[in-house]
Design an enzyme around this catalytic site. Structure first.
Site, short mmCIF file in Angstrom:
data_model
loop_
_atom_site.label_atom_id
_atom_site.label_comp_id
_atom_site.label_asym_id
_atom_site.label_seq_id
_atom_site.Cartn_x
_atom_site.Cartn_y
_atom_site.Cartn_z
N HIS A 197 8.04 88.09 -30.66
CA HIS A 197 8.90 88.86 -29.77
C HIS A 197 9.52 87.93 -28.73
CE1 HIS A 197 10.40 92.33 -27.60
NE2 HIS A 197 9.91 91.82 -26.48
N GLY A 215 17.37 86.63 -40.24
CA GLY A 215 16.21 85.91 -40.75
C GLY A 215 16.04 84.49 -40.26
#
Length: 227
Positions: free
Chosen positions: A111, A14
């Site tokens: 990404h 995270g």
């Protein structure tokens, strides 16, 4: 002005969630993390949510008979927290066409490559093997195909001759942590428009994010370059 409620979907440590939480801690940031949803019990991302006292929900895929039920549970949790924008942040599952249709352009992802290059996993290994001289990260609207969708912004770093996948990943990750909150702020401020499957960012110069030298930089909507 009311802040935009974010729902962040995670599977792992995270770090991009933490970047969003840090940004949202500023009183003038136009969005807030309303809920964190993990498909992985014990994911490190849940610790970040706890530090910031943000509601967190764990929805394991194994608890649902099929993907439709799994995604319905996610949507219920998101809508129950009034989410207006869904941010994938290391969420390691492909979402269905139905999920994409439901959320439409309110579903984004980050990404670690300059899409459309190097979709999928092992991006830095593949980038070095291909001999690219510029690497980076992309924030995009999510579509059903893997790492597909309209590009919202990109951040770039040069590739050094002695780079390893680990060293390149670390520099790209630093770009991700700056890029994602910036793009989310643009969306929350109403600056992002999608017209004829093209993204327009009001007030942004062409090329929303660029890099130079040994570190990355971002081109802000007002045209200023932030190193």
């Amino acid at each position: 002005m009311a802040r935009l409620n974010l729902g962040v979907l995670v599977s792992g440590r995270g770090s991009n969630l933490r970047a969003l939480l840090d940004a949202a801690a500023a009183p003038d940031y136009p969005a807030r993390v309303a809920v964190v949803i993990s498909d992985t019990p014990g994911a490190g991302a849940l610790d970040h949510a706890a530090v910031f006292d943000v509601p967190a929900v764990v929805i394991p895929r194994a608890d649902h008979a099929d993907r439709a039920g799994f995604e319905a549970a996610i949507t219920d949790a998101l809508e129950g927290h009034g989410v207006g924008l869904v941010c994938l942040a290391g969420f390691m599952r492909l979402v269905s066409a139905d999920f994409c249709r439901h959320w439409g352009d309110r579903l984004i992802n980050i990404h670690p490559s300059l899409l459309p290059a190097f979709r999928g996993l092992d991006t830095h290994v593949r980038a070095l093997a291909a001999g690219v001289r510029i690497a980076g990260a992309t924030v995009h609207v999510v579509r059903p195909a893997m790492d597909d969708g309209l590009i919202l912004a990109q951040g770039a770093v040069p590739v050094a001759d002695d780079d390893t996948p680990e060293s390149l990943a670390a520099r790209v990750l630093a770009v991700e942590h700056r890029l994602y909150p910036r793009v989310v702020a643009w969306i929350a401020e109403g600056r992002v428009r999608i017209e004829d499957e093209r993204v327009r960012v009001d007030g942004a110069a062409p090329g929303a994010c660029v890099g130079s030298g040994d570190s990355a930089g971002l081109l802000a909507p007002d045209g200023s370059f932030v190193v």
